[in-house]
Motif scaffolding. Sequence first.
Motif, PDB file in Angstrom:
ATOM      1  N   GLU A   1       0.910  -1.102   0.082  1.00 45.53           N
ATOM      2  CA  GLU A   1      -0.010   0.084   0.290  1.00 45.53           C
ATOM      3  C   GLU A   1       0.960   0.858  -0.260  1.00 45.53           C
TER       4      GLU A   1
ATOM      5  N   ALA B   1      -7.010  -0.423  -4.794  1.00 47.47           N
ATOM      6  CA  ALA B   1      -6.967  -1.338  -5.059  1.00 47.47           C
ATOM      7  C   ALA B   1      -7.890  -2.498  -6.465  1.00 47.47           C
TER       8      ALA B   1
ATOM      9  N   PHE C   1      -1.797  -1.977  -6.616  1.00 48.41           N
ATOM     10  CA  PHE C   1      -2.968   0.102  -6.251  1.00 48.41           C
ATOM     11  C   PHE C   1      -2.492   0.252  -6.994  1.00 48.41           C
TER      12      PHE C   1
END
Length: 455
Positions: free
Chosen positions: A283, A375, A361
């Motif tokens: 992330e 995502a 992502f």
Amino acid sequence: MNASPHRPVRLAVLSAAALATALLVAGCGETAKLSPELTTGPRPQLVDPNKTLIPTVNVAPAVGWTDTAAPTPAEGLRVTALARGLDHPRWVYTLPNGDVLVAESNKPPKPEGSSDGGSGPVAKVRNWVMGKVMGRAGAGVPSANRITLLRDADGDGLAEVKQVFLSDLVSPYGMALVGNELFIANADALVKVPYTEGDTTARAKPVVVTALPAGINHHWTKNVIANADGSKLYVTVGSNSNIGENGMAAEEGRAAIWEVDAKTGEKRLFASGLRNPNGLAWEPETNTLWTVVNERDEIGSDLVPDYLTSVKEGAFYGWPWSYWGGVVDARVTPQKPELVAKALAPDYALGSHVAPLGLVFSHPRGMPPEFASGAFIGEHGSWNRKPKSGYKVVFVPFIGGKPSGPPVDILTGFLSADEKAHGRPVGVALDKSGALLVADDVGNAVWRVSRSKPN
């Protein structure tokens, strides 16, 4: 002739097999009662389990695409075929120069004499059903065991070069470039080959970095991702069964994510209790590792939600003894309450039996603002749910490093009007421009999803 004492059992199996054949044609089992919005998000509704003798079977037979047909993108996006005519493409990886590697792969053959789930009459029928299911779903073709390189030099979304980069692999899946070494997750080992920017073929044979749990390979796919400095690799290993029915000795080192030292190959368990983790991604705001996981089957169309979750070092996520944290699976014996007590609940449910495999992502440079932070997830599609679920690519928005809303359909149309599979999305990646790439193993294509109007 004397009657065999085993003849009644064989007849029972044959009868069940005949029944299973009819079920494969007509679909079977209980129908989902919950709407999709109740089975997604951080707190999905969990119903009581409903186990049946014959599992719910509702597979979409594989038919592929015509030469010009394609899936349907969301508004504001367009889709092109980066490449067609591939052989069961499962995973995609973008190199720094923009070249795209595609793992053309399928399940390795079972070791001689092995069984996927027991040897009793019911187990044999179940295995027979599953064999038919996988064949109808397009998963019955032999593995090409290679990686192909695609090059779109002029940026028009169509690859002018389609070149075998590396062959004679063992059901390859995930890939990760660290410096001048390309790591490849085979079904039985993490291997590496040297790579120099611009290479269109590998210049050496693969070298084993570390062995990975293999054998029966109920879940054979292995993925790999590197950390920011390339010192560590994280490798997914799925379980060897649905809920441990092959015995827990067969699950040693499985249903887990391993951390591997990139230089020495030494490894340690990083997280466990993850039935079948596949996609891995960092992330970007928090630099936290996330994964998507296929949960267990055969307790109803509404159970168990597949999920997207952050991965905490040393964490245990419940499989096989529990799901969604502390919900006990009564089918598993012996019970392990001490493990259930420490099981973590996932962050975000994606819905039951959607079969999430790909995860990446997004990046603002390649997508409209509404898809700039979140995502993308490739959902391969259900076989154990009525009605069908998955068979699409979705987007889960993120704010502050956490999911912030319901899934949004990004790429659909993989199912025909009569519910046959033109394609099934698997791996997803971003190309050099930030556009989304989708491996389609039934459609034998890699799709490129980009803005309908360039910046």
